[in-house]
Scaffold this motif. Sequence first.
Motif, short mmCIF file in Angstrom:
data_model
loop_
_atom_site.label_atom_id
_atom_site.label_comp_id
_atom_site.label_asym_id
_atom_site.label_seq_id
_atom_site.Cartn_x
_atom_site.Cartn_y
_atom_site.Cartn_z
N VAL A 194 0.85 -1.20 0.00
CA VAL A 194 0.00 0.00 0.00
C VAL A 194 0.88 1.24 0.00
CG1 VAL A 194 -1.73 1.34 1.27
CG2 VAL A 194 -1.89 -1.16 1.22
N ILE A 195 0.57 2.17 -0.90
CA ILE A 195 1.18 3.50 -0.84
C ILE A 195 0.11 4.44 -0.31
CG2 ILE A 195 2.10 5.42 -2.19
CD1 ILE A 195 3.45 3.43 -3.98
N TYR A 196 0.38 5.02 0.85
CA TYR A 196 -0.61 5.79 1.60
C TYR A 196 -0.24 7.27 1.55
CZ TYR A 196 -4.11 6.58 5.24
OH TYR A 196 -5.22 6.99 5.94
N VAL A 197 -1.01 8.04 0.78
CA VAL A 197 -0.79 9.48 0.66
C VAL A 197 -1.75 10.18 1.61
CG1 VAL A 197 -0.75 11.45 -0.90
CG2 VAL A 197 -0.17 9.18 -1.77
N SER A 198 -1.22 10.93 2.56
CA SER A 198 -2.09 11.59 3.53
C SER A 198 -1.37 12.77 4.17
CB SER A 198 -2.53 10.61 4.62
OG SER A 198 -3.36 11.25 5.58
N HIS A 199 -2.18 13.74 4.62
CA HIS A 199 -1.66 14.85 5.41
C HIS A 199 -1.91 14.64 6.90
CE1 HIS A 199 -2.34 17.08 1.48
NE2 HIS A 199 -1.05 17.15 1.69
N ARG A 200 -2.64 13.60 7.24
CA ARG A 200 -2.98 13.35 8.63
C ARG A 200 -1.83 12.59 9.30
NH1 ARG A 200 -9.43 11.63 8.32
NH2 ARG A 200 -10.21 13.69 7.75
N LEU A 201 -1.03 13.31 10.07
CA LEU A 201 0.18 12.73 10.64
C LEU A 201 -0.13 11.61 11.62
CD1 LEU A 201 2.42 15.88 11.19
CD2 LEU A 201 2.08 14.49 9.14
N GLY A 202 -1.24 11.71 12.33
CA GLY A 202 -1.63 10.65 13.25
C GLY A 202 -1.90 9.34 12.53
N GLU A 203 -2.53 9.43 11.37
CA GLU A 203 -2.79 8.23 10.58
C GLU A 203 -1.49 7.61 10.08
OE1 GLU A 203 -5.49 8.98 7.43
OE2 GLU A 203 -7.04 9.84 8.73
N ILE A 204 -0.57 8.46 9.62
CA ILE A 204 0.71 7.97 9.11
C ILE A 204 1.47 7.23 10.21
CG2 ILE A 204 2.96 8.68 8.21
CD1 ILE A 204 1.46 11.01 6.82
N ALA A 205 1.48 7.81 11.42
CA ALA A 205 2.18 7.17 12.53
C ALA A 205 1.57 5.82 12.88
CB ALA A 205 2.15 8.09 13.75
N GLN A 206 0.26 5.70 12.66
CA GLN A 206 -0.45 4.48 13.03
C GLN A 206 -0.31 3.37 11.99
OE1 GLN A 206 -4.53 5.19 14.05
NE2 GLN A 206 -5.02 3.03 14.33
N ILE A 207 -0.28 3.71 10.70
CA ILE A 207 -0.41 2.68 9.67
C ILE A 207 0.85 2.48 8.83
CG2 ILE A 207 -1.27 4.16 7.80
CD1 ILE A 207 -2.61 0.66 8.80
N ALA A 208 1.72 3.49 8.73
CA ALA A 208 2.86 3.39 7.79
C ALA A 208 4.05 2.68 8.40
CB ALA A 208 3.27 4.79 7.32
N ASP A 209 4.71 1.83 7.60
CA ASP A 209 5.97 1.20 8.00
C ASP A 209 7.16 2.11 7.68
OD1 ASP A 209 4.89 -1.46 8.77
OD2 ASP A 209 4.27 -1.50 6.67
N ARG A 210 7.12 2.74 6.53
CA ARG A 210 8.16 3.69 6.12
C ARG A 210 7.48 4.86 5.42
NH1 ARG A 210 11.34 2.88 2.15
NH2 ARG A 210 10.12 1.24 1.13
N GLY A 211 8.28 5.88 5.14
CA GLY A 211 7.72 7.02 4.43
C GLY A 211 8.75 7.72 3.57
N THR A 212 8.28 8.31 2.47
CA THR A 212 9.10 9.14 1.60
C THR A 212 8.49 10.54 1.59
OG1 THR A 212 9.78 7.30 0.19
CG2 THR A 212 9.91 9.50 -0.76
#
Length: 507
Positions: A194-212
Amino acid sequence: MTDSLLVATDLVKTYGPVKAVRGVTFHCNPGEVLALVGENGAGKSTVAKMLAGAVAPTSGTITVDGEPLASGSVRQSRLSGVRCAFQELALVPDWTVAENLSLPDGAPLKGFSQKKAVAAASALLESLHLSRIDPRAAVSTLSLADRQLVEIARALAGRPKLLILDEASSALTPPGVEWLFARIRELTAEGGSVIYVSHRLGEIAQIADRGTVLRDGLVAGEFVRGDWTDDELISLMAGRAAERFFPDPPERTTDAVALSVTDLRSEGLRGIDLELGAGEILGIGGLQGHGQAELLRALFGAAPAVADSWTVAGRSISRTNPVRSVRLGLGYVPEDRKREGLALEMSVGENLLAPWFKAYQLGGRPRLAQERGWIDGILKALSVRTRGPNELAGSLSGGNQQKLVFGRWMDRSRRVVLLHDPTRGIDVRAKQELYRAIVDLAKEGVGILWFSTEVEELVHVCHRVVVLYQGAVADELIGDRLTADAVVGAAVGATGSLNLTTEGVAS
């Protein structure tokens, strides 16, 4: 990277002299959620569209499972196992849910069966815990949240190898986000990415393994789960030090009332009593679909409504319509900027001036030239990225479009401004700019009525919050009672007797 499911190498995309993406390289592994973050205009959506086949790269390569991805073909990308759910929905409004779910992979004019399409859509929706959505309903009749769910369901059909979610949670409330995360975990558990594009930092912290992180079309950096803070990420996105995220609500200097209604009744509303003070920021909380949209539309006159008493800035009215509301001093930022907020084929300047054309018979290029100073001031105050007032609104990024919808009410002698989730799908810096603009309006004595799907916004920026449940006011929260837990509790019935799950309240 040799074991990666997706490898994007030196992606470049130009539009005439504009370089939207300038040599972006990243990869995504099987079973991984990769966040793609950056400010509006950083190139995130352009990258997502190149991966989905909606846009052909000017140069660079994309491989999936070691095979080159067909350039500029959504159908070929889907056949390669790549699917995307966009924030700017790709659904056909006049088609039914079943038609939107069935036709992308078929031949529209050959062998299509409504009966089979409805049966297939029903099975898909049930498997995704969305059986409450009627597959026979026209998409145009659904709420924005439900349209977003259908978009996500369409992307999930067939269990893709790579799922791209481009701000796909932006129209969803917290239970809807939990529903989405459950689907993501199911997909990644089966080896999908999954590539997850979001501005919601709380969501990113919860669901993402890595980020670019992208900035100005380039890769600005990378991060790994648990190895970053919000301030560090904001600084990397913006290229500057992070600022305090939420401003304090301004101190009120008057007891004057900007708007009041008693027993307001409309479709979806069961008698609302509401008083909004001049200079007050009053939040509207609750799960979507419980009357928030109907309340804002009724107060602006976009939907028929009656009340036992109804005043705007001390002036009694019995009913209204949008033109009269503008004359009375109201402004309205609607839920769907593309369908209700903007005329995308008109210029930036014309969109900012649009409310005044009908209300005061103003218009045409002479008026645009006369108002150039005001237009430039709004664009500067909100940091709208545009080539000028004559650029088409449809060519701007989603966040900059949202700034236009809000900016048209600034410095226009408003008494009340009604906001429907104005920060939906915009980046952190744009949110900060809108927060400051909202607070500045309140300092000028404007009453702000603000519905947000982000509970933290309501808690930190509003003086009070009223929570709607089933078309009525469930609770009013102020002072020490104004907490995120209290807002969420009131949103699901407040008593704790409702045994709701995220599967049942996905929108």
